[in-house]
Scaffold this motif. Structure first.
Motif, PDB file in Angstrom:
ATOM      1  N   GLY A   1       7.355  -0.788  36.880  1.00 53.35           N
ATOM      2  CA  GLY A   1       7.028  -0.312  38.481  1.00 53.35           C
ATOM      3  C   GLY A   1       5.678   0.635  38.428  1.00 53.35           C
ATOM      4  N   ARG A   2       4.911   0.619  37.300  1.00 55.70           N
ATOM      5  CA  ARG A   2       3.729   1.525  37.201  1.00 55.70           C
ATOM      6  C   ARG A   2       2.614   0.745  36.576  1.00 55.70           C
ATOM      7  NH1 ARG A   2       5.362   5.729  32.134  1.00 55.70           N
ATOM      8  NH2 ARG A   2       5.443   4.061  30.662  1.00 55.70           N
ATOM      9  N   ALA A   3       1.496   1.481  36.567  1.00 58.83           N
ATOM     10  CA  ALA A   3       0.194   0.816  36.384  1.00 58.83           C
ATOM     11  C   ALA A   3       0.171   0.096  34.851  1.00 58.83           C
ATOM     12  CB  ALA A   3      -1.008   1.916  36.331  1.00 58.83           C
ATOM     13  N   GLY A   4      -0.461  -0.976  34.898  1.00 58.49           N
ATOM     14  CA  GLY A   4      -0.418  -1.423  33.441  1.00 58.49           C
ATOM     15  C   GLY A   4      -1.938  -1.564  32.812  1.00 58.49           C
ATOM     16  N   PRO A   5      -2.237  -2.409  31.765  1.00 50.28           N
ATOM     17  CA  PRO A   5      -3.517  -1.935  31.178  1.00 50.28           C
ATOM     18  C   PRO A   5      -4.654  -2.762  31.538  1.00 50.28           C
ATOM     19  CG  PRO A   5      -2.370  -3.488  29.936  1.00 50.28           C
ATOM     20  CD  PRO A   5      -1.528  -3.194  31.141  1.00 50.28           C
ATOM     21  N   GLU A   6      -4.455  -3.563  32.711  1.00 49.21           N
ATOM     22  CA  GLU A   6      -5.615  -4.217  33.097  1.00 49.21           C
ATOM     23  C   GLU A   6      -6.689  -3.235  34.085  1.00 49.21           C
ATOM     24  OE1 GLU A   6      -2.533  -4.956  33.718  1.00 49.21           O
ATOM     25  OE2 GLU A   6      -2.193  -6.649  32.368  1.00 49.21           O
ATOM     26  N   ALA A   7      -8.004  -4.062  34.266  1.00 43.87           N
ATOM     27  CA  ALA A   7      -8.889  -3.801  35.233  1.00 43.87           C
ATOM     28  C   ALA A   7      -9.200  -2.106  35.211  1.00 43.87           C
ATOM     29  CB  ALA A   7      -8.312  -3.775  36.611  1.00 43.87           C
ATOM     30  N   ARG A   8      -9.934  -1.869  33.882  1.00 48.52           N
ATOM     31  CA  ARG A   8     -10.324  -0.559  33.701  1.00 48.52           C
ATOM     32  C   ARG A   8     -11.678  -0.106  34.583  1.00 48.52           C
ATOM     33  NH1 ARG A   8      -8.969   1.225  27.960  1.00 48.52           N
ATOM     34  NH2 ARG A   8      -7.270   0.205  27.620  1.00 48.52           N
ATOM     35  N   GLU A   9     -12.412  -1.185  35.262  1.00 51.53           N
ATOM     36  CA  GLU A   9     -13.543  -0.719  35.804  1.00 51.53           C
ATOM     37  C   GLU A   9     -13.384  -0.179  37.150  1.00 51.53           C
ATOM     38  OE1 GLU A   9     -15.829  -4.533  36.383  1.00 51.53           O
ATOM     39  OE2 GLU A   9     -16.033  -4.836  34.422  1.00 51.53           O
ATOM     40  N   GLY A  10     -14.045   0.859  37.714  1.00 48.84           N
ATOM     41  CA  GLY A  10     -14.207   1.463  39.110  1.00 48.84           C
ATOM     42  C   GLY A  10     -13.146   2.716  38.509  1.00 48.84           C
ATOM     43  N   GLU A  11     -12.860   3.224  37.461  1.00 49.31           N
ATOM     44  CA  GLU A  11     -11.843   4.114  37.415  1.00 49.31           C
ATOM     45  C   GLU A  11     -12.540   5.575  37.549  1.00 49.31           C
ATOM     46  OE1 GLU A  11      -9.637   3.952  33.832  1.00 49.31           O
ATOM     47  OE2 GLU A  11      -8.301   2.544  34.515  1.00 49.31           O
ATOM     48  N   ASP A  12     -12.060   6.545  38.263  1.00 52.92           N
ATOM     49  CA  ASP A  12     -12.760   7.589  38.665  1.00 52.92           C
ATOM     50  C   ASP A  12     -12.477   8.681  37.700  1.00 52.92           C
ATOM     51  OD1 ASP A  12     -14.058   6.706  40.817  1.00 52.92           O
ATOM     52  OD2 ASP A  12     -12.522   7.258  42.181  1.00 52.92           O
ATOM     53  N   GLU A  13     -11.105   8.658  37.198  1.00 54.48           N
ATOM     54  CA  GLU A  13     -10.560   9.895  36.380  1.00 54.48           C
ATOM     55  C   GLU A  13     -11.168   9.687  35.018  1.00 54.48           C
ATOM     56  OE1 GLU A  13      -6.305  11.095  37.063  1.00 54.48           O
ATOM     57  OE2 GLU A  13      -6.389   9.273  38.040  1.00 54.48           O
ATOM     58  N   ALA A  14     -11.576  10.535  34.199  1.00 54.71           N
ATOM     59  CA  ALA A  14     -12.083  10.649  32.983  1.00 54.71           C
ATOM     60  C   ALA A  14     -11.065  10.995  32.059  1.00 54.71           C
ATOM     61  CB  ALA A  14     -13.484  11.255  32.606  1.00 54.71           C
ATOM     62  N   ALA A  15     -10.888  10.541  30.691  1.00 52.87           N
ATOM     63  CA  ALA A  15      -9.807  10.907  29.813  1.00 52.87           C
ATOM     64  C   ALA A  15     -10.407  10.638  28.573  1.00 52.87           C
ATOM     65  CB  ALA A  15      -8.523  10.230  30.172  1.00 52.87           C
ATOM     66  N   GLU A  16     -10.083  11.090  27.407  1.00 53.10           N
ATOM     67  CA  GLU A  16     -10.627  11.042  26.136  1.00 53.10           C
ATOM     68  C   GLU A  16      -9.835   9.814  25.577  1.00 53.10           C
ATOM     69  OE1 GLU A  16     -10.799  13.307  21.745  1.00 53.10           O
ATOM     70  OE2 GLU A  16     -10.220  14.324  23.660  1.00 53.10           O
ATOM     71  N   SER A  17     -10.379   8.942  24.930  1.00 57.70           N
ATOM     72  CA  SER A  17      -9.549   7.758  24.589  1.00 57.70           C
ATOM     73  C   SER A  17      -8.913   7.986  23.199  1.00 57.70           C
ATOM     74  CB  SER A  17     -10.634   6.609  24.352  1.00 57.70           C
ATOM     75  OG  SER A  17     -10.078   5.360  23.801  1.00 57.70           O
ATOM     76  N   VAL A  18      -7.545   7.833  23.057  1.00 55.69           N
ATOM     77  CA  VAL A  18      -6.649   8.045  21.890  1.00 55.69           C
ATOM     78  C   VAL A  18      -6.149   6.613  21.373  1.00 55.69           C
ATOM     79  CG1 VAL A  18      -5.254   9.261  20.664  1.00 55.69           C
ATOM     80  CG2 VAL A  18      -6.417  10.524  22.372  1.00 55.69           C
ATOM     81  N   LEU A  19      -6.775   5.899  20.527  1.00 54.87           N
ATOM     82  CA  LEU A  19      -6.270   4.578  20.372  1.00 54.87           C
ATOM     83  C   LEU A  19      -4.944   4.679  19.320  1.00 54.87           C
ATOM     84  CD1 LEU A  19      -9.271   2.280  20.541  1.00 54.87           C
ATOM     85  CD2 LEU A  19      -7.656   2.476  22.030  1.00 54.87           C
ATOM     86  N   ALA A  20      -3.760   4.364  19.761  1.00 53.84           N
ATOM     87  CA  ALA A  20      -2.603   4.497  18.831  1.00 53.84           C
ATOM     88  C   ALA A  20      -2.558   3.125  18.415  1.00 53.84           C
ATOM     89  CB  ALA A  20      -1.321   4.916  19.597  1.00 53.84           C
TER      90      ALA A  20
END
Length: 403
Positions: free
Chosen positions: A28-47
């Motif tokens: 019941g929460r956000a999944g990994p699709e559709a990254r375009e248009g995101e306003d929030e910036a975050a440092e990418s940490v690929l586990a």
């Protein structure tokens, strides 16, 4: 039982969950699709970074790698404890994206045991069935069968709470709690790291016996290569969220795909000579010292090509002057593949009746091997004879193995 298959699985801890993405049904929460248009910036940490991995039905795959490379995250994705990932995960032909952990029928054994402290051993084993309102007769029969499987003395642990048990006893209860569910998949997250050497060895044998008996598909995460050799039918080497190489332990050790695997896998791993170059005539040189590969290897190397040379310790035979004279019948070693060096440290291995010699030769530090009966001490001058059949060559820039 089941075949586990991961296809292009990526887990990014740096992207906020509250962004506009597809929704994972059971979370019941956000999944990994559709990254375009995101306003929030975050440092990418690929586990996990585009992981493709298949664990065949009934086999055990040991996953090894340094701390922080993504081993535990891989288990959590497979178990369903981490849901916000891209890619696909299958048990056989069933896509597990919308299947919650409770319905995956996994048995998971953790590093810290994760037993319910207020339950006795019996309560820990029966909790899964109580939550599902299983009949008492079925619960008791499952626990009885599991106790027989776990061996002599296990029944006495069922009446004791975790706080009264030793580390090894707690781990036995944790393993039994996984077995009693009759899982499709076994997941082990460094289960022996909290045990002393003797208990670790005993428990390793017990786990191997259980895996062989049930032929359950299993992933065994560990940083201990001895455990990987003993328990894994296959081994997967991880680095920075990626799978570098998969195969049987000895096959991967003898034919590493790149310099990372060569310098990581093995007890001890290969020594790597950086900056070696192929000169005219196929001679590999480093600061005036020569290594001559086999004729078949020469065909794959170009004149002037920059390479990195991998040298297994067993392919670098160390001699003092007297030992060399005896071993070679009184003759001096050939200049090709013979170096001189200074001993920096000596580590005996009485099980294999050898000693590993750390030595410096010019600008290089390497590891060689000598007979346990040779008296070799730090500071001593030695001669090292390299076996040409044991040399490995890798592209200097990419690190990939030269075909």
């Amino acid at each position: 039982m089941a075949t586990i298959r991961l296809s292009n699985v990526t887990k990014d801890f740096g992207v906020p969950l509250g962004s506009s993405r597809g929704v994972i049904p059971w979370m019941g929460r956000a999944g990994p699709e559709a990254r375009e248009g995101e306003d929030e910036a975050a440092e990418s940490v690929l586990a996990l970074d585009q992981v493709d991995l298949t664990v065949p039905d009934g086999l055990t795959m040991a996953v090894v790698g340094p701390s922080g490379c993504g081993k535990s995250t891989l288990l959590r994705v497979i178990s369903g404890l981490e849901a916000d990932y891209s890619g696909e995960l299958f048990y056989d032909d069933q896509n597990m994206m919308d299947v919650p952990p409770r319905d995956r029928y996994i048995g998971m054994v953790f590093q810290n045991y994760a037993l319910y402290p207020h339950f006795e051993g019996h309560g820990n084993l029966s909790f899964f069935f109580r939550m599902r309102k299983a009949p008492d007769e079925e619960v008791e029969e499952r626990i009885r069968i599991t106790s027989e499987i776990m061996g002599i003395g296990f029944n006495s642990l069922l009446q004791r709470k975790p706080g009264t048990l030793s580390g090894g006893q707690q781990q036995r209860v944790a393993i039994a709690r996984a077995i009693v569910r009759r899982p499709r998949v076994f997941l082990f997250d460094e289960p022996l790291s909290n045990l002393d050497a003797k208990l670790r060895s005993q428990t390793r044998v017990e786990i191997k016996r259980l895996l062989r008996r049930f032929s359950i598909t299993a992933l065994y995460v560990t940083h201990d290569q001895t455990e990987a050799m003993a328990l894994g039918d296959l081994v997967a080497v991880m680095r920075a969220g990626r799978i570098e190489q998969v195969g049987r332990f000895e096959e991967v050790r003898r034919q590493p795909a790149n310099t990372y695997v060569a310098g990581f896998l093995g007890i001890p791993p290969m020594s790597l000579l950086h900056g070696a170059a192929v000169e005219e005539g196929g001679i590999v040189a480093g600061q005036g010292m020569r290594l001559v590969p086999q004729a078949s290897q020469l065909q794959a190397l170009r004149s002037g090509q920059r390479v990195t040379v991998g040298v297994p310790a067993e392919s670098a035979k160390v001699f003092v002057d007297e030992g060399l004279s005896e071993a070679e019948g009184g003759g001096a070693p050939s200049p090709a593949n013979s170096w001189q060096g200074t001993v920096e440290a000596v580590e005996p291995d009485y099980g294999r009746q050898v000693q590993f010699i750390s030595f410096r030769s010019g600008e290089h530090r390497l590891l060689g091997q000598a007979d346990i009966r040779e008296r070799i001490v730090p500071g001593e001058q030695i001669v090292v004879q390299f076996e040409e059949s044991g040399l490995h060559f890798f592209e200097d820039e990419s690190g990939e193995r030269v075909a």
